[in-house]
Write an enzyme that holds these catalytic residues in place. Sequence first.
Site, PDB file in Angstrom:
ATOM      1  N   ARG A  28       0.643  -1.045   0.085  1.00 26.35           N
ATOM      2  CA  ARG A  28      -0.245  -0.183   0.028  1.00 26.35           C
ATOM      3  C   ARG A  28       0.804   1.261   0.019  1.00 26.35           C
ATOM      4  NH1 ARG A  28      -2.435  -2.801   4.211  1.00 26.35           N
ATOM      5  NH2 ARG A  28      -3.843  -4.077   3.300  1.00 26.35           N
TER       6      ARG A  28
ATOM      7  N   LYS B 298       2.068  11.390 -11.736  1.00 29.02           N
ATOM      8  CA  LYS B 298       1.136  10.517 -12.454  1.00 29.02           C
ATOM      9  C   LYS B 298       1.839   9.103 -12.843  1.00 29.02           C
ATOM     10  CE  LYS B 298      -2.195  13.364 -14.906  1.00 29.02           C
ATOM     11  NZ  LYS B 298      -2.495  13.898 -16.147  1.00 29.02           N
TER      12      LYS B 298
ATOM     13  N   GLU C 136       7.997  18.567 -26.157  1.00 31.45           N
ATOM     14  CA  GLU C 136       7.338  18.838 -24.942  1.00 31.45           C
ATOM     15  C   GLU C 136       7.958  20.038 -24.562  1.00 31.45           C
ATOM     16  OE1 GLU C 136       4.635  17.490 -23.703  1.00 31.45           O
ATOM     17  OE2 GLU C 136       4.652  15.259 -24.810  1.00 31.45           O
TER      18      GLU C 136
ATOM     19  N   LYS D 113       6.147  23.085 -15.434  1.00 32.05           N
ATOM     20  CA  LYS D 113       5.059  22.178 -15.198  1.00 32.05           C
ATOM     21  C   LYS D 113       4.894  22.110 -13.663  1.00 32.05           C
ATOM     22  CE  LYS D 113       3.467  17.267 -15.772  1.00 32.05           C
ATOM     23  NZ  LYS D 113       3.734  16.085 -16.250  1.00 32.05           N
TER      24      LYS D 113
ATOM     25  N   GLU E 247      -6.534  19.132 -11.517  1.00 27.95           N
ATOM     26  CA  GLU E 247      -6.880  18.757 -13.105  1.00 27.95           C
ATOM     27  C   GLU E 247      -8.009  19.577 -13.772  1.00 27.95           C
ATOM     28  OE1 GLU E 247      -5.705  14.991 -14.395  1.00 27.95           O
ATOM     29  OE2 GLU E 247      -4.722  15.606 -16.070  1.00 27.95           O
TER      30      GLU E 247
ATOM     31  N   ARG F 132      -4.200  23.162 -15.676  1.00 31.41           N
ATOM     32  CA  ARG F 132      -3.335  22.093 -16.049  1.00 31.41           C
ATOM     33  C   ARG F 132      -3.952  21.538 -17.330  1.00 31.41           C
ATOM     34  NH1 ARG F 132      -1.830  17.508 -11.683  1.00 31.41           N
ATOM     35  NH2 ARG F 132      -0.519  16.081 -12.992  1.00 31.41           N
TER      36      ARG F 132
ATOM     37  N   ASN G 172      -1.933  20.449 -22.266  1.00 29.23           N
ATOM     38  CA  ASN G 172      -2.390  19.414 -23.364  1.00 29.23           C
ATOM     39  C   ASN G 172      -2.183  20.263 -24.737  1.00 29.23           C
ATOM     40  OD1 ASN G 172      -2.846  17.099 -22.263  1.00 29.23           O
ATOM     41  ND2 ASN G 172      -4.676  18.039 -21.359  1.00 29.23           N
TER      42      ASN G 172
ATOM     43  N   HIS H 215      -1.945  18.169 -28.173  1.00 29.26           N
ATOM     44  CA  HIS H 215      -2.328  17.198 -27.844  1.00 29.26           C
ATOM     45  C   HIS H 215      -3.602  16.320 -28.127  1.00 29.26           C
ATOM     46  CE1 HIS H 215       1.336  17.137 -25.120  1.00 29.26           C
ATOM     47  NE2 HIS H 215       1.039  15.977 -24.841  1.00 29.26           N
TER      48      HIS H 215
ATOM     49  N   HIS I 123      -3.316  13.120 -30.340  1.00 29.56           N
ATOM     50  CA  HIS I 123      -3.734  12.068 -30.015  1.00 29.56           C
ATOM     51  C   HIS I 123      -4.520  11.602 -31.323  1.00 29.56           C
ATOM     52  CE1 HIS I 123      -3.542  13.051 -25.455  1.00 29.56           C
ATOM     53  NE2 HIS I 123      -2.573  12.361 -25.785  1.00 29.56           N
TER      54      HIS I 123
ATOM     55  N   HIS J 251       5.064   9.918 -29.637  1.00 28.67           N
ATOM     56  CA  HIS J 251       4.122  10.892 -28.910  1.00 28.67           C
ATOM     57  C   HIS J 251       4.500  12.278 -29.162  1.00 28.67           C
ATOM     58  CE1 HIS J 251       1.554  12.526 -25.996  1.00 28.67           C
ATOM     59  NE2 HIS J 251       2.337  13.105 -25.095  1.00 28.67           N
TER      60      HIS J 251
HETATM   61  N1  LIG Z   1       3.710   9.937 -15.631  1.00 26.76           N
HETATM   62  C1  LIG Z   1       3.443  10.889 -16.698  1.00 26.76           C
HETATM   63  O1  LIG Z   1       3.497  12.130 -16.031  1.00 26.76           O
HETATM   64  C2  LIG Z   1       3.927  10.966 -17.909  1.00 26.76           C
HETATM   65  C3  LIG Z   1       4.142  11.971 -18.769  1.00 26.76           C
HETATM   66  C4  LIG Z   1       4.599  11.851 -20.187  1.00 26.76           C
HETATM   67  C5  LIG Z   1       4.775  10.550 -20.669  1.00 26.76           C
HETATM   68  N2  LIG Z   1       4.581   9.655 -19.827  1.00 26.76           N
HETATM   69  C6  LIG Z   1       4.593   8.054 -20.348  1.00 26.76           C
HETATM   70  O2  LIG Z   1       5.738   7.730 -20.488  1.00 26.76           O
HETATM   71  C7  LIG Z   1       5.930   6.936 -21.573  1.00 26.76           C
HETATM   72  C8  LIG Z   1       6.820   7.539 -22.768  1.00 26.76           C
HETATM   73  O3  LIG Z   1       8.143   7.894 -22.126  1.00 26.76           O
HETATM   74  P1  LIG Z   1       9.357   7.919 -22.888  1.00 26.76           P
HETATM   75  O4  LIG Z   1       9.347   8.911 -24.099  1.00 26.76           O
HETATM   76  O5  LIG Z   1      10.537   8.259 -22.175  1.00 26.76           O
HETATM   77  O6  LIG Z   1       9.640   6.459 -23.761  1.00 26.76           O
HETATM   78  P2  LIG Z   1      10.283   4.971 -23.223  1.00 26.76           P
HETATM   79  O7  LIG Z   1      10.457   5.114 -21.808  1.00 26.76           O
HETATM   80  O8  LIG Z   1       9.626   3.947 -23.862  1.00 26.76           O
HETATM   81  O9  LIG Z   1      11.749   5.311 -23.684  1.00 26.76           O
HETATM   82  C9  LIG Z   1      11.980   5.350 -25.130  1.00 26.76           C
HETATM   83  C10 LIG Z   1      13.264   4.444 -25.525  1.00 26.76           C
HETATM   84  O10 LIG Z   1      14.598   4.868 -25.182  1.00 26.76           O
HETATM   85  C11 LIG Z   1      15.132   4.024 -24.466  1.00 26.76           C
HETATM   86  N3  LIG Z   1      16.221   4.697 -23.491  1.00 26.76           N
HETATM   87  C12 LIG Z   1      15.513   5.170 -22.571  1.00 26.76           C
HETATM   88  N4  LIG Z   1      16.830   5.853 -22.063  1.00 26.76           N
HETATM   89  C13 LIG Z   1      17.566   5.674 -22.677  1.00 26.76           C
HETATM   90  C14 LIG Z   1      19.227   6.405 -22.760  1.00 26.76           C
HETATM   91  N5  LIG Z   1      19.531   7.005 -21.722  1.00 26.76           N
HETATM   92  N6  LIG Z   1      19.796   5.784 -23.763  1.00 26.76           N
HETATM   93  C15 LIG Z   1      19.181   5.104 -24.632  1.00 26.76           C
HETATM   94  N7  LIG Z   1      18.012   4.633 -24.643  1.00 26.76           N
HETATM   95  C16 LIG Z   1      17.296   5.027 -23.743  1.00 26.76           C
HETATM   96  C17 LIG Z   1      13.859   3.126 -23.899  1.00 26.76           C
HETATM   97  O11 LIG Z   1      14.532   2.072 -23.490  1.00 26.76           O
HETATM   98  C18 LIG Z   1      13.101   2.936 -24.977  1.00 26.76           C
HETATM   99  O12 LIG Z   1      13.400   2.125 -25.775  1.00 26.76           O
HETATM  100  C19 LIG Z   1       4.806   6.716 -22.057  1.00 26.76           C
HETATM  101  O13 LIG Z   1       4.323   5.426 -21.710  1.00 26.76           O
HETATM  102  C20 LIG Z   1       3.706   7.706 -21.519  1.00 26.76           C
HETATM  103  O14 LIG Z   1       2.554   7.372 -21.111  1.00 26.76           O
HETATM  104  C21 LIG Z   1       4.010   9.632 -18.454  1.00 26.76           C
HETATM  105 ZN   LIG Z   2       2.945  14.922 -24.065  1.00 26.91          ZN
END
Ligand SMILES: NC(=O)c1ccc[n+]([C@@H]2O[C@H](COP(=O)([O-])OP(=O)(O)OC[C@H]3O[C@@H](n4cnc5c(N)ncnc54)[C@H](O)[C@@H]3O)[C@@H](O)[C@H]2O)c1
Ligand SMILES: [Zn+2]
Lengths: 369, 369
Positions: A119, A141, A183, A225, A235, A239, A243, A246, A250, A263
Amino acid sequence: MQTLHVELGERRYPIFIGSHLPVQECLAPYIKGRQVMIVSNTTVAPLYMAGYQDALEHAGKQVMTCILPDGEAYKNIDTLNLIFDALLAARFNRDCTVLALGGGVIGDMAGFAAASFQRGVDFVQVPTTLLSQVDSSVGGKTGINHPLGKNMIGAFKQPSVVMADMAQLDTLADRELSAGLAEIIKYALLGDQDFLVWLEAHMEQLVARDANLLAEAVYRSCAHKARIVAADEHEHGDRALLNLGHTFGHAIEAYLGYGEWLHGEAVAAGMVMAADLSCRMGWINAADVNRVRQIIARAHLPTVCPAIPVEQFMALMAQDKKVLAGQLRLILLKQVGQAVISRDATPELIWETIAACQQPAHPVGEQNA
Amino acid sequence: MQTLHVELGERRYPIFIGSHLPVQECLAPYIKGRQVMIVSNTTVAPLYMAGYQDALEHAGKQVMTCILPDGEAYKNIDTLNLIFDALLAARFNRDCTVLALGGGVIGDMAGFAAASFQRGVDFVQVPTTLLSQVDSSVGGKTGINHPLGKNMIGAFKQPSVVMADMAQLDTLADRELSAGLAEIIKYALLGDQDFLVWLEAHMEQLVARDANLLAEAVYRSCAHKARIVAADEHEHGDRALLNLGHTFGHAIEAYLGYGEWLHGEAVAAGMVMAADLSCRMGWINAADVNRVRQIIARAHLPTVCPAIPVEQFMALMAQDKKVLAGQLRLILLKQVGQAVISRDATPELIWETIAACQQPAHPVGEQNA
Ligand SMILES: NC(=O)c1ccc[n+]([C@@H]2O[C@H](COP(=O)([O-])OP(=O)(O)OC[C@H]3O[C@@H](n4cnc5c(N)ncnc54)[C@H](O)[C@@H]3O)[C@@H](O)[C@H]2O)c1
Ligand SMILES: [Zn+2]
Ligand SMILES: NC(=O)c1ccc[n+]([C@@H]2O[C@H](COP(=O)([O-])OP(=O)(O)OC[C@H]3O[C@@H](n4cnc5c(N)ncnc54)[C@H](O)[C@@H]3O)[C@@H](O)[C@H]2O)c1
Ligand SMILES: [Zn+2]
């Protein structure tokens, strides 16, 4: 090294931003318990995990690791369960800490695991993609996907500390770097003209991964942010400005199938579309739209959207959750550097924007996808 | 109908206790959104679900149902996922409500689903076992089991309303009713002599399911739990008192394999052991121990533990999480009606208690397992 504090009262935490950051200073002091589970993936772990493991062990921690398969396709309940398996196999208790070492996918899953294990245990984030550094490190998030929807299952979980190391971006794929820049540009467009001017002065160096400039861009982005999230934790209002681009984005992602465009790429084209629509509404002029298009192109991001039948594009936009009571709520630009939430765009104008911003119809084709 | 308010500031909620409670009054007004997902199981749904579904539909709600397999064995991540499947297949949104209709297993799973779906939607609880009415309806703990540990994954999630209907206890198995009585007796023993006197006056009627008396017992029990939990939300101090009989009980459950004895049965024998140990420490006398044994026997609960090698029993107790820094922390009785947290029991005395309370060694054998 720069330090930004996310002000959340009791749950206030620092984000350390820099290059080759010292784990002993930036991470270890913020980990209260002895047990640390590093969650990473098969791409990132071989590159960076040993350094963290050694440093934390030197700091007296009992470190275990959990290496997940790489990719958004694995951001699901089965992979999440692998983290619980690892925590329980290691007999970790309520005082343990889950450390996410990876991009947003790892951060979201490890964060949700930390929120749910016993938990709730402590959570620490080491985002290794530019996108996760400027986006998921603030806001709390976390979550996983479900076959019927992205990020449908999760929790709000604040980390105790975030460490964003620019040195790790050297190994990041070009497209992933650009997706993060999208972003960053978003923060400038939605609320900070000065930042936009700064980005215009430095975009080529950012693309070339100048560590100092990247650190500055990450710092400013996280600050934006943090400010917006703090003002609107639940939200309801401002906030939504986050977007920008977005709803269009999307629709592009949904049309192409998730994973075709990144994305950030879809958001980039979406921001051009938001600018185009803002121009059609008479809020900004053609030169402003071009300014938006230019900075996005210089980040090696698409400025036009794929050829999608306009009607279908509009239907996909309507499916996005920012539709309230049937009216499409869009984030548009009152001016470059000032976004607003608006329900005033008519379907006719939206139609014109979609038609005008498509790949074949549009001369400026700097897209890299 | 009695109403108890659990005071949690903003998240204050009512518990309605009575027989044939009106859904229109007790439930519908506390459900803000239109979409309601009733989560139940194959045993409880055929008995009680239609009534809730009809009443809520009459109140203008869109009601969908999710019927899970029955049993603690299904309190796992796969069954949890069935709730997410149902919510997403029904295209439920952030304003939906998850309604748990069942015992503690359903309540724990539905509550965790409500905590996690879209990072948190509303939750309503209709506990249909005596145990869940007096225990899980207060405190906000939700979760699932993992092969390596019970309740290891979960969240704190407060309901918007709880409705405990005594009429539903008519169909409950005798053993399950008694298991609920064990936790009721626990509240009396740990902090309320008057309640114990009341239970002593009415135990046979409670076993015979007198609805008014059951309602009174549930009310008093929930009030006790609410008071203790409110005073110690983060489980550092007095909340541990709720574990009276549980360290012994968990050892019994672990030895027999979970499911052999019901939790309440193991806790019942555990409370006798706690009383026996308190007597050996000179805090209460033999007549007090007998008083504890009597009320438990009259609830048709075991007053002796199964034959378990003493050394093994002690090892199992040490595995329970109430061991802090190697010292066994036990909940014992300073007097009947006043429990304390103590680290003073020596291994020798604990040994004597275990040996004395075992089935063959002990003449009083009212056990029903
Ligand atoms: N929690 C939030 O507020 C929030 C905000 C935006 C996005 N997200 C989520 O994040 C995800 C996208 O994140 P992302 O763009 O980081 O994608 P990701 O985590 O898939 O990373 C992209 C690729 O880069 C590789 N990688 C990561 N770090 C590396 C490094 N230093 N060197 C070489 N390769 C590396 C990863 O293994 C992957 O193959 C989505 O699932 C999205 O929903 C969450
Ligand atoms: Zn985004
Ligand atoms: N969240 C908390 O604070 C908390 C507190 C105590 C226990 N629990 C959890 O609760 C679970 C035990 O709960 P339980 O004792 O209610 O067991 P349960 O939910 O398994 O119910 C016992 C049996 O009775 C059946 N049943 C339920 N209501 C019935 C009715 N009205 N008529 C006929 N049959 C009915 C069930 O289908 C089941 O077969 C455990 O998983 C435990 O971890 C949680
Ligand atoms: Zn119990």
